[in-house]
Design a protein around this motif. Structure first.
Motif: not given
Lengths: 320, 271
Positions: A59-60, A63, A82-83, A279, A283, A290-291, A293-294, A297
């Protein structure tokens, strides 16, 4: 946890003392030898690495990329973008706020109502009727969460639900429980509290039964009012179990998904958007893994902080 | 307690019970109503319990998903216990550096939100060609319940007196034999409790099943959730399905209520 192993212990114990009598070997070293210990524990650890460490690292990794679920072969490295986007995404921030409001308010309701219920069932614990009613009252907490959501969608349906029908009989205007942005989160909170108040009640009951009658009698002799008793006799006895309840409920509320999935789907607008649901939608609705997963996380990091506190506490309690 | 106080407490307890059971009962009643009675205002309070069309309709089209749920749940429980029991036994009896750390780490994985694992697992099973299979769900559900099962099993292996384990070893049992013939039988009732918990947790799960199944391996909760769409909600199917779905947890709650608190708190609170 107390299990009735004593039933089996009777015969075995007799056998043991017999065999011990025969032997004069030193008994200090009973640890598993290295190879056996490894074989016992290792498979489970490997399993857990596959299901928790690997997904976390993956996931990291995801992300840090701009990647679509539908085109997994095309990845673009974007670093921390993303973060940064998440922290500027009003929907994500709203979902954090909603999750916090939901957690704090449903727990407040659960603790207060749970305490009242626990007191009532405590006074009836010697009677059959009290025991039967208590068994029935705890049914909500093990029921499948989506079924809880659907049960209340049926009851709170604005046009054909029984709740509005009953309210109209006492002259209250029909409410749009899930459709009105100012009511929807409250509805979710109330349903959540409905399901988990029995859990808090059982926890507090477990604490309250440990108070000896003599303490109550002494308090009565001193002329203590009920709130004195609650503060100085009962609260100390249930402090620990309440704390455990709070920790576990915070973690569960961070994961809350099913209830919202079948009642409001995060709406209306962003009124009941919760972090897990956010989330999920990134997904599997927008395929922005990607988004998503961020977001996952970040949720995980919050849980890790709470978990670290929780684990320490649970270990202490279990070893007591 | 005085008589009038006691009567007051009973009335209050009845009221509490009503709050926590009435919503469930209302849904159960709906399962025996035809569509127009489900929507009737004023409500039809008592349905005709011989009306079973909703169940027939539901099961004729969805029995295989109910069967999926049963297989996945039983399979996951068996796999989970097969990994958890040896690990718990080992963690209790094998002293090594970092044992507490390992136990804590195992517990902490229980707290992990499933959403954080969903996409990676989706990709793994996608690559392995195992998406939408019962096997993938069994693997995932067994794994997600493993920390719970290990941690709680540890607490009842710890209750077995050390002398018994020592004696078995001195009699010449290998560790495997000690585990199988001595520890497991002694922990029988505890194992039953933990397995039932794992069974219910797996039975109730929705999120990961939504991610990992699409047609063939759908579980019953996924099917139930699909009865509620944006345009139409099939209450006659939902109510019948809800009864079937919540029956195992309800039976479990009534039978195991002594263990529920300790189970849900991972053995931290005893009653």
């Amino acid at each position: 946890m107390v299990f009735d192993v004593k039933i089996y212990l009777g015969d075995t114990m007799a056998q043991i003392s017999y065999s011990l009598g025969k032997l004069v070997l030193p008994l200090s070293k009973i640890d598993l030898d290295k190879r056996a210990g490894f074989l016992f524990i290792f498979p489970a650890v490997l399993y857990l690495i596959f299901l928790s460490v690997f997904p976390f690292l993956y996931s990291v990794y995801l992300s840090l990329y701009d990647v679509k679920l539908t085109r997994l072969d095309k990845k673009y490295f974007v670093g921390l973008e993303n973060y940064l986007n998440l922290l500027n995404d009003p929907l994500f921030l709203k979902s954090i706020l909603n999750t916090a409001i939901l957690t704090v308010s449903s727990m407040a309701i659960e603790i207060v109502l749970g305490f009242v219920c626990a007191k009532i069932f405590l006074s009836l614990r010697e009677q059959r009727v009290g025991q039967v009613l208590r068994s029935m009252s705890i049914l909500p907490m093990m029921i499948t969460p989506i079924c809880v959501g659907l049960i209340f969608s049926y009851i709170l349906n604005p046009t054909l639900g029984i709740a509005n029908y009953l309210l109209s009989n006492v002259g209250v205007e029909p409410l749009s429980w899930f459709g009105d942005p100012s009511v929807a989160l409250l509805s979710v909170i109330l349903i959540n509290a409905w399901q988990w108040t029995p859990f808090m009640m059982l926890l507090m009951l477990a604490g309250l039964v440990s108070i000896p009658d003599s303490l109550y009698e002494a308090a009565e002799l001193e002329g203590a009012k009920w709130y004195h008793v609650a503060r100085w006799v009962e609260l100390p006895a249930i402090k620990d179990v309440i704390l455990i309840g709070i920790i576990l409920r915070v973690i569960d509320n961070l994961k809350l998904f099913d209830l919202v999935y079948v009642t409001t789907r995060g709406g209306p607008g962003d009124a009941t958007e919760l972090v897990t649901f956010f989330a999920y939608r990134q997904d599997f609705r927008f395929f922005q893994v990607g988004y998503g997963s961020a977001a996952a996380v970040l949720i995980l990091l919050i849980s890790i902080i709470i978990t670290t506190i929780a684990v320490r506490y649970l270990r202490r309690m279990q070893n007591d | 307690m005085t008589k009038s106080n006691n009567r007051l407490a009973v009335i209050a307890a009845l009221f509490i019970t009503l709050i926590f059971t009435a919503p469930i009962i209302w849904m159960v009643l709906a399962a025996f109503k035809n569509i127009s009675d489900i929507y009737a205002i004023p409500p039809v309070w008592i349905p005709d319990f011989s009306y079973l069309d909703n169940f027939v309709l539901l099961l004729s089209e969805n029995w295989q998903y109910l069967l999926n749920s049963v297989i996945v749940t039983l399979g996951a429980t068996a796999v989970c216990m097969a990994f958890a029991l040896p690990a718990a036994f080992g963690l209790v009896n094998y002293r090594f550096k970092g044992r507490n750390f390992l136990a804590d780490w195992i517990l902490s994985t229980r707290m992990m939100p499933p959403i954080a694992a969903a996409v990676p697992l989706f990709m793994v099973f996608n690559t392995a060609g195992m998406l939408d299979t019962i096997g993938s769900l069994i693997i995932v559900y067994a794994g997600f319940n493993l920390p719970f099962a290990i941690w709680v099993s540890m607490s009842f292996f710890r209750n077995i007196p050390k002398e018994i384990i020592e004696a078995a070893r001195i009699e010449g049992c290998t560790w495997g034999q000690t585990f199988r013939t001595v520890a497991l039988p002694l922990a029988k009732s505890g194992i039953a409790t933990v397995s039932t918990f794992v069974f219910i947790f797996a039975w109730n799960e929705l999120l990961l099943a939504l991610f990992l199944t699409s047609r063939e391996a759908k579980t019953f909760p996924v099917v139930i959730s699909s009865f509620s769409t944006v345009t139409k909600t099939y209450w006659e199917l939902i109510s019948a399905a809800t009864i079937i779905q919540i029956l195992p947890p309800i039976i479990f709650t009534l039978l195991m209520q002594k263990h529920i608190v300790s189970g849900l708190t991972m053995g931290a609170v005893k009653n």
